[in-house]
Design an enzyme around this catalytic site. Sequence first.
Site, PDB file in Angstrom:
ATOM      1  N   GLY A  49      35.309 -14.815  28.176  1.00 45.20           N
ATOM      2  CA  GLY A  49      34.197 -15.745  28.019  1.00 45.20           C
ATOM      3  C   GLY A  49      34.531 -17.100  27.427  1.00 45.20           C
ATOM      4  O   GLY A  49      33.846 -18.084  27.693  1.00 45.20           O
ATOM      5  N   ASP A 104      33.784 -17.429  22.244  1.00 46.12           N
ATOM      6  CA  ASP A 104      32.615 -17.926  22.971  1.00 46.12           C
ATOM      7  C   ASP A 104      31.331 -17.645  22.193  1.00 46.12           C
ATOM      8  O   ASP A 104      30.521 -18.533  21.951  1.00 46.12           O
ATOM      9  CB  ASP A 104      32.523 -17.309  24.387  1.00 46.12           C
ATOM     10  CG  ASP A 104      32.671 -15.789  24.383  1.00 46.12           C
ATOM     11  OD1 ASP A 104      32.869 -15.184  23.293  1.00 46.12           O
ATOM     12  OD2 ASP A 104      32.593 -15.193  25.465  1.00 46.12           O
ATOM     13  N   ASP A 107      28.350 -11.979  18.364  1.00 45.78           N
ATOM     14  CA  ASP A 107      27.106 -11.215  18.510  1.00 45.78           C
ATOM     15  C   ASP A 107      27.046 -10.219  17.335  1.00 45.78           C
ATOM     16  O   ASP A 107      26.581 -10.568  16.256  1.00 45.78           O
ATOM     17  CB  ASP A 107      27.167 -10.535  19.882  1.00 45.78           C
ATOM     18  CG  ASP A 107      25.943  -9.749  20.238  1.00 45.78           C
ATOM     19  OD1 ASP A 107      24.901  -9.948  19.624  1.00 45.78           O
ATOM     20  OD2 ASP A 107      26.017  -8.906  21.159  1.00 45.78           O
ATOM     21  N   VAL A 157      22.698 -14.278  26.953  1.00 47.01           N
ATOM     22  CA  VAL A 157      22.871 -15.585  27.608  1.00 47.01           C
ATOM     23  C   VAL A 157      24.047 -15.550  28.579  1.00 47.01           C
ATOM     24  O   VAL A 157      24.954 -14.726  28.436  1.00 47.01           O
ATOM     25  CB  VAL A 157      23.077 -16.727  26.578  1.00 47.01           C
ATOM     26  CG1 VAL A 157      21.814 -17.011  25.783  1.00 47.01           C
ATOM     27  CG2 VAL A 157      24.251 -16.424  25.640  1.00 47.01           C
ATOM     28  N   ASP A 163      29.384 -14.381  31.308  1.00 45.89           N
ATOM     29  CA  ASP A 163      28.939 -13.776  32.571  1.00 45.89           C
ATOM     30  C   ASP A 163      27.887 -12.697  32.370  1.00 45.89           C
ATOM     31  O   ASP A 163      27.693 -12.180  31.267  1.00 45.89           O
ATOM     32  CB  ASP A 163      30.131 -13.133  33.285  1.00 45.89           C
ATOM     33  CG  ASP A 163      30.548 -11.813  32.618  1.00 45.89           C
ATOM     34  OD1 ASP A 163      30.655 -11.784  31.381  1.00 45.89           O
ATOM     35  OD2 ASP A 163      30.725 -10.813  33.333  1.00 45.89           O
TER      36      ASP A 163
HETATM   37  P1  5GP Z   1      30.522  -8.894  19.453  1.00 50.20           P
HETATM   38  O1  5GP Z   1      31.814  -8.134  19.377  1.00 50.20           O
HETATM   39  O2  5GP Z   1      30.410 -10.000  18.436  1.00 50.20           O
HETATM   40  O3  5GP Z   1      29.333  -7.978  19.451  1.00 50.20           O
HETATM   41  O4  5GP Z   1      30.460  -9.559  20.872  1.00 50.20           O
HETATM   42  C1  5GP Z   1      31.336 -10.517  21.235  1.00 50.20           C
HETATM   43  C2  5GP Z   1      31.555 -10.543  22.737  1.00 50.20           C
HETATM   44  O5  5GP Z   1      30.493  -9.914  23.473  1.00 50.20           O
HETATM   45  C3  5GP Z   1      31.559 -11.983  23.171  1.00 50.20           C
HETATM   46  O6  5GP Z   1      32.844 -12.529  23.086  1.00 50.20           O
HETATM   47  C4  5GP Z   1      31.032 -11.891  24.586  1.00 50.20           C
HETATM   48  O7  5GP Z   1      32.096 -11.655  25.462  1.00 50.20           O
HETATM   49  C5  5GP Z   1      30.110 -10.690  24.569  1.00 50.20           C
HETATM   50  N1  5GP Z   1      28.706 -11.134  24.390  1.00 50.20           N
HETATM   51  C6  5GP Z   1      27.962 -11.072  23.264  1.00 50.20           C
HETATM   52  N2  5GP Z   1      26.730 -11.562  23.457  1.00 50.20           N
HETATM   53  C7  5GP Z   1      26.705 -11.981  24.746  1.00 50.20           C
HETATM   54  C8  5GP Z   1      25.703 -12.626  25.540  1.00 50.20           C
HETATM   55  O8  5GP Z   1      24.570 -12.939  25.120  1.00 50.20           O
HETATM   56  N3  5GP Z   1      26.063 -12.928  26.818  1.00 50.20           N
HETATM   57  C9  5GP Z   1      27.287 -12.614  27.331  1.00 50.20           C
HETATM   58  N4  5GP Z   1      27.513 -12.962  28.615  1.00 50.20           N
HETATM   59  N5  5GP Z   1      28.248 -12.012  26.621  1.00 50.20           N
HETATM   60  C10 5GP Z   1      27.952 -11.713  25.331  1.00 50.20           C
END
Ligand code: 5GP
Length: 180
Positions: A49, A104, A107, A157, A163
């Site tokens: 991403g 990117d 979350d 998003v 994606d």
């Molecule tokens: P985390 O490990 O912080 O939960 O998530 C990080 C990864 O999840 C990001 O680098 C991304 O690839 C994916 N991700 C988290 N939220 C979103 C979102 O709203 N849209 C998309 N397309 N990917 C997300």
Amino acid sequence: MNTRIRLHDLEFVPYLSEDAIQTRVRELGAVLSAQYAGQTPLFISILSGAFMFASDLIRHFSGDCEIAFVKLRSYSGTQSTGQVQSVIGLEMELAGRPIVIVEDIVDTGRTLHYFMEQLRLEHPASVSVVALLHKPDAAEYQVPIDHLGFSIENKFVVGYGLDYEGLGRNLSAIYQLASD
Ligand code: 5GP
């Protein structure tokens, strides 16, 4: 910006315009240029991403720098799976180097938490984190974000590298999942 778009079975509405993103990325590039003046940081971009954000960001970095890529994955569809898989690892020497992680979107924070733990084992001189997007309401792990593009709502998003099931990465703006 244009109207809503459809990717596979889902509809998305315009959320952050290309102009707003580019202005913020330029500002982040200027801040990092000042912070790392006289050093040669290694930018580590978390694929897939962050590829678009990283490529725009380093164009606004004015000193010498290097860039490397690591592929981590925790999402399936629009949901976090709760597990982080390291798909491509780093092969270069990180000891003693100033590192800038380019993410990117943060979350739950799990991906960054996991990756920072791995990085510390390599003894870099310093680690800072630049993230384009952060969903504070989704946080499960405390991760330090040194430089943030935008704080956003806890909704899925796409666009600007992000994606939905493979589609949407090529969009220059960011779109949010439509609620109706
Ligand atoms: P985390 O490990 O912080 O939960 O998530 C990080 C990864 O999840 C990001 O680098 C991304 O690839 C994916 N991700 C988290 N939220 C979103 C979102 O709203 N849209 C998309 N397309 N990917 C997300």
